[in-house]
Design a protein around this motif. Structure first.
Motif, PDB file in Angstrom:
ATOM      1  N   ASP A   9      -4.092   4.630  30.286  1.00 50.53           N
ATOM      2  CA  ASP A   9      -2.833   4.066  29.719  1.00 50.53           C
ATOM      3  C   ASP A   9      -3.091   2.877  29.318  1.00 50.53           C
ATOM      4  N   GLY A  10      -4.176   2.411  29.303  1.00 51.33           N
ATOM      5  CA  GLY A  10      -4.447   0.987  28.916  1.00 51.33           C
ATOM      6  C   GLY A  10      -4.471  -0.241  29.904  1.00 51.33           C
ATOM      7  N   PHE A  11      -3.798   0.435  31.184  1.00 54.53           N
ATOM      8  CA  PHE A  11      -3.823  -0.581  32.215  1.00 54.53           C
ATOM      9  C   PHE A  11      -5.050  -0.386  33.166  1.00 54.53           C
ATOM     10  N   THR A  12      -5.419  -1.621  33.642  1.00 56.21           N
ATOM     11  CA  THR A  12      -6.749  -1.538  34.547  1.00 56.21           C
ATOM     12  C   THR A  12      -6.318  -0.975  35.855  1.00 56.21           C
ATOM     13  N   ASP A  13      -7.142  -0.021  36.641  1.00 52.69           N
ATOM     14  CA  ASP A  13      -6.603   0.665  37.814  1.00 52.69           C
ATOM     15  C   ASP A  13      -7.939   0.229  38.678  1.00 52.69           C
ATOM     16  N   PHE A  14      -7.844   0.657  39.821  1.00 48.00           N
ATOM     17  CA  PHE A  14      -9.197   0.259  40.712  1.00 48.00           C
ATOM     18  C   PHE A  14      -9.380   1.689  41.943  1.00 48.00           C
ATOM     19  N   ALA A  15     -10.472   1.584  42.221  1.00 51.77           N
ATOM     20  CA  ALA A  15     -10.709   2.802  43.298  1.00 51.77           C
ATOM     21  C   ALA A  15     -11.485   2.123  44.501  1.00 51.77           C
ATOM     22  N   ALA A  16     -11.329   2.696  45.480  1.00 55.34           N
ATOM     23  CA  ALA A  16     -12.119   2.428  46.907  1.00 55.34           C
ATOM     24  C   ALA A  16     -12.937   3.525  47.272  1.00 55.34           C
ATOM     25  N   PHE A  17     -14.153   3.378  47.506  1.00 55.14           N
ATOM     26  CA  PHE A  17     -15.011   4.492  47.816  1.00 55.14           C
ATOM     27  C   PHE A  17     -15.972   4.520  48.878  1.00 55.14           C
ATOM     28  N   HIS A  18     -16.323   5.343  49.665  1.00 55.10           N
ATOM     29  CA  HIS A  18     -17.277   5.280  50.717  1.00 55.10           C
ATOM     30  C   HIS A  18     -18.067   6.791  50.617  1.00 55.10           C
ATOM     31  N   SER A  19     -19.224   6.703  51.506  1.00 55.26           N
ATOM     32  CA  SER A  19     -19.969   8.043  51.523  1.00 55.26           C
ATOM     33  C   SER A  19     -19.183   8.800  52.556  1.00 55.26           C
ATOM     34  N   ASP A  20     -19.326  10.030  52.311  1.00 59.74           N
ATOM     35  CA  ASP A  20     -18.709  11.133  53.324  1.00 59.74           C
ATOM     36  C   ASP A  20     -19.005  10.779  54.694  1.00 59.74           C
ATOM     37  N   ASP A  21     -18.348  11.014  55.569  1.00 58.17           N
ATOM     38  CA  ASP A  21     -18.693  11.197  56.993  1.00 58.17           C
ATOM     39  C   ASP A  21     -19.701  11.991  57.507  1.00 58.17           C
ATOM     40  N   GLY A  22     -20.132  13.187  56.617  1.00 58.01           N
ATOM     41  CA  GLY A  22     -21.097  14.120  57.206  1.00 58.01           C
ATOM     42  C   GLY A  22     -22.470  13.863  56.807  1.00 58.01           C
ATOM     43  N   MET A  23     -23.160  14.199  55.892  1.00 56.83           N
ATOM     44  CA  MET A  23     -24.660  13.707  55.678  1.00 56.83           C
ATOM     45  C   MET A  23     -24.668  12.770  54.495  1.00 56.83           C
ATOM     46  N   GLY A  24     -23.548  11.941  54.158  1.00 57.85           N
ATOM     47  CA  GLY A  24     -23.716  11.044  53.091  1.00 57.85           C
ATOM     48  C   GLY A  24     -23.897  11.631  51.815  1.00 57.85           C
ATOM     49  N   VAL A  25     -23.832  13.001  51.357  1.00 52.92           N
ATOM     50  CA  VAL A  25     -24.158  13.646  50.228  1.00 52.92           C
ATOM     51  C   VAL A  25     -23.128  12.937  48.949  1.00 52.92           C
ATOM     52  N   TYR A  26     -21.927  12.713  49.441  1.00 50.68           N
ATOM     53  CA  TYR A  26     -20.904  12.348  48.412  1.00 50.68           C
ATOM     54  C   TYR A  26     -20.399  11.051  48.373  1.00 50.68           C
ATOM     55  N   THR A  27     -19.771  10.840  47.526  1.00 53.46           N
ATOM     56  CA  THR A  27     -19.109   9.436  47.246  1.00 53.46           C
ATOM     57  C   THR A  27     -17.723   9.730  47.192  1.00 53.46           C
ATOM     58  N   ILE A  28     -16.897   9.482  48.235  1.00 52.59           N
ATOM     59  CA  ILE A  28     -15.361   9.751  48.146  1.00 52.59           C
ATOM     60  C   ILE A  28     -14.474   8.755  47.726  1.00 52.59           C
ATOM     61  N   TYR A  29     -13.658   9.064  46.555  1.00 53.68           N
ATOM     62  CA  TYR A  29     -12.934   8.028  46.033  1.00 53.68           C
ATOM     63  C   TYR A  29     -11.423   7.771  46.579  1.00 53.68           C
ATOM     64  N   GLN A  30     -10.756   6.832  46.561  1.00 54.93           N
ATOM     65  CA  GLN A  30      -9.322   6.651  46.624  1.00 54.93           C
ATOM     66  C   GLN A  30      -9.007   6.118  45.585  1.00 54.93           C
ATOM     67  N   ILE A  31      -8.208   6.506  44.507  1.00 53.94           N
ATOM     68  CA  ILE A  31      -7.745   5.845  43.266  1.00 53.94           C
ATOM     69  C   ILE A  31      -6.517   5.286  43.279  1.00 53.94           C
ATOM     70  N   PHE A  32      -6.398   3.978  42.805  1.00 46.80           N
ATOM     71  CA  PHE A  32      -5.097   3.574  42.698  1.00 46.80           C
ATOM     72  C   PHE A  32      -4.776   3.199  41.284  1.00 46.80           C
ATOM     73  N   ILE A  33      -3.716   3.750  40.928  1.00 43.49           N
ATOM     74  CA  ILE A  33      -3.266   3.369  39.382  1.00 43.49           C
ATOM     75  C   ILE A  33      -2.172   2.429  39.360  1.00 43.49           C
ATOM     76  N   PHE A  34      -2.097   1.614  38.416  1.00 45.35           N
ATOM     77  CA  PHE A  34      -1.231   0.605  38.382  1.00 45.35           C
ATOM     78  C   PHE A  34       0.109   0.990  37.457  1.00 45.35           C
ATOM     79  N   ASN A  35       1.377   0.534  37.990  1.00 43.45           N
ATOM     80  CA  ASN A  35       2.462   1.217  37.717  1.00 43.45           C
ATOM     81  C   ASN A  35       3.030  -0.114  37.094  1.00 43.45           C
ATOM     82  N   PRO A  36       3.114  -0.019  35.575  1.00 44.25           N
ATOM     83  CA  PRO A  36       3.773  -1.408  34.759  1.00 44.25           C
ATOM     84  C   PRO A  36       5.160  -1.754  35.068  1.00 44.25           C
ATOM     85  N   LYS A  37       5.626  -0.581  35.393  1.00 48.15           N
ATOM     86  CA  LYS A  37       7.301  -0.791  35.749  1.00 48.15           C
ATOM     87  C   LYS A  37       7.705  -1.530  37.219  1.00 48.15           C
TER      88      LYS A  37
END
Length: 100
Positions: A9-37
């Motif tokens: 949408d043209g606005f900067t968002d961000f994500a926090a991420f970490h390795s999964d709790d199992g074998m560390g195979v994945y990087t799990i993302y929590q994405i935060f979207i900027f709400n201009p309103k």
């Protein structure tokens, strides 16, 4: 932490991420979207009304040209990639799933 325009949408968002709790195979993302309103960041909710192969945002890749987010995970001997996009009302929808 990663900075990107996750909903295209043209606005900067961000994500926090970490390795999964199992074998560390994945990087799990929590994405935060900027709400201009509201001028606040809101957590992008993982949609429950679709049937993706990955049950969370894993190893997220942003394709600015196609305006899609991909989330990849493994299940058994296969790798699955869920392709997400935003509809005209900016709701996240599952576009397709690829397995190989």
């Amino acid at each position: 932490m990663e900075v990107n325009d996750y909903n295209f949408d043209g606005f900067t968002d961000f994500a926090a991420f970490h390795s999964d709790d199992g074998m560390g195979v994945y990087t799990i993302y929590q994405i935060f979207i900027f709400n201009p309103k509201t001028k606040n960041f809101e957590a992008l909710q993982f949609p429950t009304n679709f049937n993706p192969k990955c049950d969370m945002f894993c190893d997220v890749k942003v394709d600015k040209t196609k305006q899609t987010l991909s989330s990849s995970c493994r299940g058994g001997a296969k790798t699955h990639t869920d392709i997400w996009k935003f509809d005209p009302t900016k709701k996240l929808i599952l576009s397709k799933t690829e397995s190989y």
